[in-house]
Scaffold this motif. Structure first.
Motif, PDB file in Angstrom:
ATOM      1  N   VAL A   5       0.976  -1.333   0.033  1.00  0.00           N
ATOM      2  CA  VAL A   5      -0.096   0.076   0.096  1.00  0.00           C
ATOM      3  C   VAL A   5       0.842   1.221   0.110  1.00  0.00           C
ATOM      4  O   VAL A   5       0.592   2.292  -0.824  1.00  0.00           O
ATOM      5  CB  VAL A   5      -1.019   0.021   1.181  1.00  0.00           C
ATOM      6  N   VAL A   6       1.845   1.222   0.684  1.00  0.00           N
ATOM      7  CA  VAL A   6       2.821   2.398   0.944  1.00  0.00           C
ATOM      8  C   VAL A   6       3.571   2.527  -0.580  1.00  0.00           C
ATOM      9  O   VAL A   6       3.569   3.524  -0.999  1.00  0.00           O
ATOM     10  CB  VAL A   6       3.780   2.354   1.984  1.00  0.00           C
ATOM     11  N   ASP A   8       2.344   1.756  -3.581  1.00  0.00           N
ATOM     12  CA  ASP A   8       1.149   2.171  -4.418  1.00  0.00           C
ATOM     13  C   ASP A   8       1.283   3.577  -4.286  1.00  0.00           C
ATOM     14  O   ASP A   8       1.052   4.329  -5.164  1.00  0.00           O
ATOM     15  CB  ASP A   8      -0.127   1.389  -4.267  1.00  0.00           C
ATOM     16  N   ILE A   9       0.841   4.263  -3.032  1.00  0.00           N
ATOM     17  CA  ILE A   9       0.745   5.525  -2.645  1.00  0.00           C
ATOM     18  C   ILE A   9       1.880   6.412  -3.055  1.00  0.00           C
ATOM     19  O   ILE A   9       1.544   7.336  -3.649  1.00  0.00           O
ATOM     20  CB  ILE A   9       0.429   5.690  -1.162  1.00  0.00           C
ATOM     21  N   PHE A  10       3.100   5.778  -2.693  1.00  0.00           N
ATOM     22  CA  PHE A  10       4.306   6.658  -3.146  1.00  0.00           C
ATOM     23  C   PHE A  10       4.501   6.604  -4.794  1.00  0.00           C
ATOM     24  O   PHE A  10       5.075   7.644  -5.198  1.00  0.00           O
ATOM     25  CB  PHE A  10       5.489   5.864  -2.432  1.00  0.00           C
ATOM     26  N   SER A  11       4.333   5.458  -5.455  1.00  0.00           N
ATOM     27  CA  SER A  11       4.552   5.479  -6.816  1.00  0.00           C
ATOM     28  C   SER A  11       3.378   6.307  -7.387  1.00  0.00           C
ATOM     29  O   SER A  11       3.792   7.058  -8.417  1.00  0.00           O
ATOM     30  CB  SER A  11       4.283   4.123  -7.458  1.00  0.00           C
ATOM     31  N   ASP A  12       2.275   6.504  -7.127  1.00  0.00           N
ATOM     32  CA  ASP A  12       1.134   7.267  -7.583  1.00  0.00           C
ATOM     33  C   ASP A  12       1.668   8.966  -7.448  1.00  0.00           C
ATOM     34  O   ASP A  12       1.453   9.707  -8.372  1.00  0.00           O
ATOM     35  CB  ASP A  12      -0.094   7.050  -6.884  1.00  0.00           C
ATOM     36  N   ALA A  13       2.163   9.252  -6.156  1.00  0.00           N
ATOM     37  CA  ALA A  13       2.577  10.556  -5.886  1.00  0.00           C
ATOM     38  C   ALA A  13       3.751  10.906  -6.862  1.00  0.00           C
ATOM     39  O   ALA A  13       3.860  11.826  -7.481  1.00  0.00           O
ATOM     40  CB  ALA A  13       2.959  10.552  -4.453  1.00  0.00           C
ATOM     41  N   ILE A  14       4.732   9.928  -7.171  1.00  0.00           N
ATOM     42  CA  ILE A  14       5.992  10.208  -7.766  1.00  0.00           C
ATOM     43  C   ILE A  14       5.579  10.294  -9.255  1.00  0.00           C
ATOM     44  O   ILE A  14       6.084  11.343  -9.977  1.00  0.00           O
ATOM     45  CB  ILE A  14       6.891   9.122  -7.662  1.00  0.00           C
ATOM     46  N   TYR A  15       4.674   9.446  -9.718  1.00  0.00           N
ATOM     47  CA  TYR A  15       4.207   9.679 -11.150  1.00  0.00           C
ATOM     48  C   TYR A  15       3.480  10.958 -11.425  1.00  0.00           C
ATOM     49  O   TYR A  15       3.639  11.670 -12.299  1.00  0.00           O
ATOM     50  CB  TYR A  15       2.917   8.443 -11.571  1.00  0.00           C
ATOM     51  N   LEU A  16       2.749  11.395 -10.438  1.00  0.00           N
ATOM     52  CA  LEU A  16       1.779  12.876 -10.507  1.00  0.00           C
ATOM     53  C   LEU A  16       2.914  13.876 -10.617  1.00  0.00           C
ATOM     54  O   LEU A  16       2.685  14.945 -11.551  1.00  0.00           O
ATOM     55  CB  LEU A  16       1.097  12.889  -9.394  1.00  0.00           C
ATOM     56  N   VAL A  17       3.991  13.843  -9.616  1.00  0.00           N
ATOM     57  CA  VAL A  17       5.055  14.873  -9.541  1.00  0.00           C
ATOM     58  C   VAL A  17       5.727  14.957 -11.086  1.00  0.00           C
ATOM     59  O   VAL A  17       5.882  15.914 -11.509  1.00  0.00           O
ATOM     60  CB  VAL A  17       5.941  14.804  -8.576  1.00  0.00           C
ATOM     61  N   MET A  18       6.177  13.855 -11.585  1.00  0.00           N
ATOM     62  CA  MET A  18       6.893  13.683 -12.829  1.00  0.00           C
ATOM     63  C   MET A  18       6.046  14.342 -13.914  1.00  0.00           C
ATOM     64  O   MET A  18       6.594  15.064 -14.711  1.00  0.00           O
ATOM     65  CB  MET A  18       7.168  12.288 -13.236  1.00  0.00           C
ATOM     66  N   ILE A  19       4.589  14.011 -14.076  1.00  0.00           N
ATOM     67  CA  ILE A  19       3.609  14.543 -14.901  1.00  0.00           C
ATOM     68  C   ILE A  19       3.784  16.071 -14.884  1.00  0.00           C
ATOM     69  O   ILE A  19       3.794  16.700 -15.930  1.00  0.00           O
ATOM     70  CB  ILE A  19       2.457  13.879 -15.161  1.00  0.00           C
ATOM     71  N   GLN A  78      -7.806  13.802  -3.125  1.00  0.00           N
ATOM     72  CA  GLN A  78      -9.327  13.383  -2.514  1.00  0.00           C
ATOM     73  C   GLN A  78      -8.817  11.722  -2.557  1.00  0.00           C
ATOM     74  O   GLN A  78      -9.612  11.188  -1.652  1.00  0.00           O
ATOM     75  CB  GLN A  78     -10.347  13.539  -3.634  1.00  0.00           C
ATOM     76  N   ARG A  79      -8.480  11.117  -3.617  1.00  0.00           N
ATOM     77  CA  ARG A  79      -8.350   9.639  -3.446  1.00  0.00           C
ATOM     78  C   ARG A  79      -7.530   9.274  -2.157  1.00  0.00           C
ATOM     79  O   ARG A  79      -7.922   8.262  -1.704  1.00  0.00           O
ATOM     80  CB  ARG A  79      -7.450   9.328  -4.900  1.00  0.00           C
ATOM     81  N   LEU A  80      -6.391  10.317  -1.864  1.00  0.00           N
ATOM     82  CA  LEU A  80      -5.577   9.765  -0.697  1.00  0.00           C
ATOM     83  C   LEU A  80      -6.384   9.829   0.627  1.00  0.00           C
ATOM     84  O   LEU A  80      -6.349   8.928   1.364  1.00  0.00           O
ATOM     85  CB  LEU A  80      -4.524  10.668  -0.728  1.00  0.00           C
ATOM     86  N   ILE A  81      -7.208  10.852   0.595  1.00  0.00           N
ATOM     87  CA  ILE A  81      -8.073  11.156   1.960  1.00  0.00           C
ATOM     88  C   ILE A  81      -8.948  10.080   1.904  1.00  0.00           C
ATOM     89  O   ILE A  81      -9.459   9.549   2.944  1.00  0.00           O
ATOM     90  CB  ILE A  81      -8.678  12.670   1.927  1.00  0.00           C
ATOM     91  N   THR A  82      -9.748   9.790   0.872  1.00  0.00           N
ATOM     92  CA  THR A  82     -10.666   8.614   1.082  1.00  0.00           C
ATOM     93  C   THR A  82     -10.148   7.216   1.017  1.00  0.00           C
ATOM     94  O   THR A  82     -11.116   6.529   1.482  1.00  0.00           O
ATOM     95  CB  THR A  82     -11.632   8.590  -0.339  1.00  0.00           C
ATOM     96  N   SER A  83      -8.927   7.043   1.023  1.00  0.00           N
ATOM     97  CA  SER A  83      -8.360   5.728   1.207  1.00  0.00           C
ATOM     98  C   SER A  83      -7.743   5.477   2.545  1.00  0.00           C
ATOM     99  O   SER A  83      -7.213   4.464   2.776  1.00  0.00           O
ATOM    100  CB  SER A  83      -7.332   5.336   0.100  1.00  0.00           C
ATOM    101  N   ILE A  84      -8.040   6.517   3.439  1.00  0.00           N
ATOM    102  CA  ILE A  84      -7.313   6.593   4.699  1.00  0.00           C
ATOM    103  C   ILE A  84      -7.957   5.348   5.276  1.00  0.00           C
ATOM    104  O   ILE A  84      -7.185   4.673   6.046  1.00  0.00           O
ATOM    105  CB  ILE A  84      -7.502   7.849   5.376  1.00  0.00           C
ATOM    106  N   PRO A  85      -9.318   5.047   5.455  1.00  0.00           N
ATOM    107  CA  PRO A  85      -9.706   3.909   6.080  1.00  0.00           C
ATOM    108  C   PRO A  85      -9.439   2.759   5.673  1.00  0.00           C
ATOM    109  O   PRO A  85      -9.051   1.745   6.576  1.00  0.00           O
ATOM    110  CB  PRO A  85     -11.391   4.107   5.725  1.00  0.00           C
ATOM    111  N   VAL A  87      -6.352   2.058   4.257  1.00  0.00           N
ATOM    112  CA  VAL A  87      -5.044   2.018   4.485  1.00  0.00           C
ATOM    113  C   VAL A  87      -4.896   1.646   6.203  1.00  0.00           C
ATOM    114  O   VAL A  87      -3.945   1.020   6.551  1.00  0.00           O
ATOM    115  CB  VAL A  87      -4.152   3.344   4.329  1.00  0.00           C
ATOM    116  N   ILE A  88      -5.715   2.256   6.985  1.00  0.00           N
ATOM    117  CA  ILE A  88      -5.646   2.170   8.544  1.00  0.00           C
ATOM    118  C   ILE A  88      -6.267   0.858   9.034  1.00  0.00           C
ATOM    119  O   ILE A  88      -5.472   0.053   9.852  1.00  0.00           O
ATOM    120  CB  ILE A  88      -6.547   3.170   9.365  1.00  0.00           C
ATOM    121  N   GLY A  89      -7.266   0.252   8.099  1.00  0.00           N
ATOM    122  CA  GLY A  89      -7.769  -0.967   8.564  1.00  0.00           C
ATOM    123  C   GLY A  89      -7.617  -2.199   7.636  1.00  0.00           C
ATOM    124  O   GLY A  89      -6.996  -2.987   7.552  1.00  0.00           O
TER     125      GLY A  89
END
Length: 89
Positions: A5-6, A8-19, A78-85, A87-89
C-alpha cells in the motif's frame, strides 16, 4: 498498513509529480534550445537573452495548464484522503 500500500501511494505521488514537472519544464527546455541555437548561429553570448523567453513560456504554460494540473492534484488528494480507512484498517 502493508508495504504494498505504501509503495502504491508513493508511486502514484511520484508519477503525478513527474507529469506535473514535465508539463511545466518541457516548453521551457524547447524555448531554451531554440534561443541557444539562435545565439550560436549569431554568436551573441548574452546570458540574459535566454532568461526572459523561458520565463514567459513557463508562465504561459502555468496559465494554460494550471487548471488541469490543479484538478489532477486535487483528485489525487481526494483519492488519498478517501483511502485513509482502507490504509488504516
Amino acid at each position: 498498513m502493508t508495504p504494498e500500500v505504501v509503495i502504491d501511494i508513493f508511486s502514484d505521488a511520484i508519477y503525478l509529480v513527474m507529469i506535473m514537472v514535465a508539463i511545466i519544464i518541457t516548453p521551457s527546455l524547447v524555448v531554451g534550445l531554440i534561443v541557444s541555437t539562435f545565439q550560436a548561429a549569431t554568436q551573441i553570448n548574452e546570458q540574459t537573452l535566454t532568461f526572459l523567453p523561458r520565463l514567459i513560456i513557463t508562465l504561459f504554460t502555468l496559465i494554460v495548464a494550471g487548471p488541469w494540473l490543479m484538478r489532477e492534484l486535487i483528485d489525487y488528494t481526494q483519492r488519498l484522503i478517501t483511502s485513509i480507512p482502507l490504509v488504516i484498517g
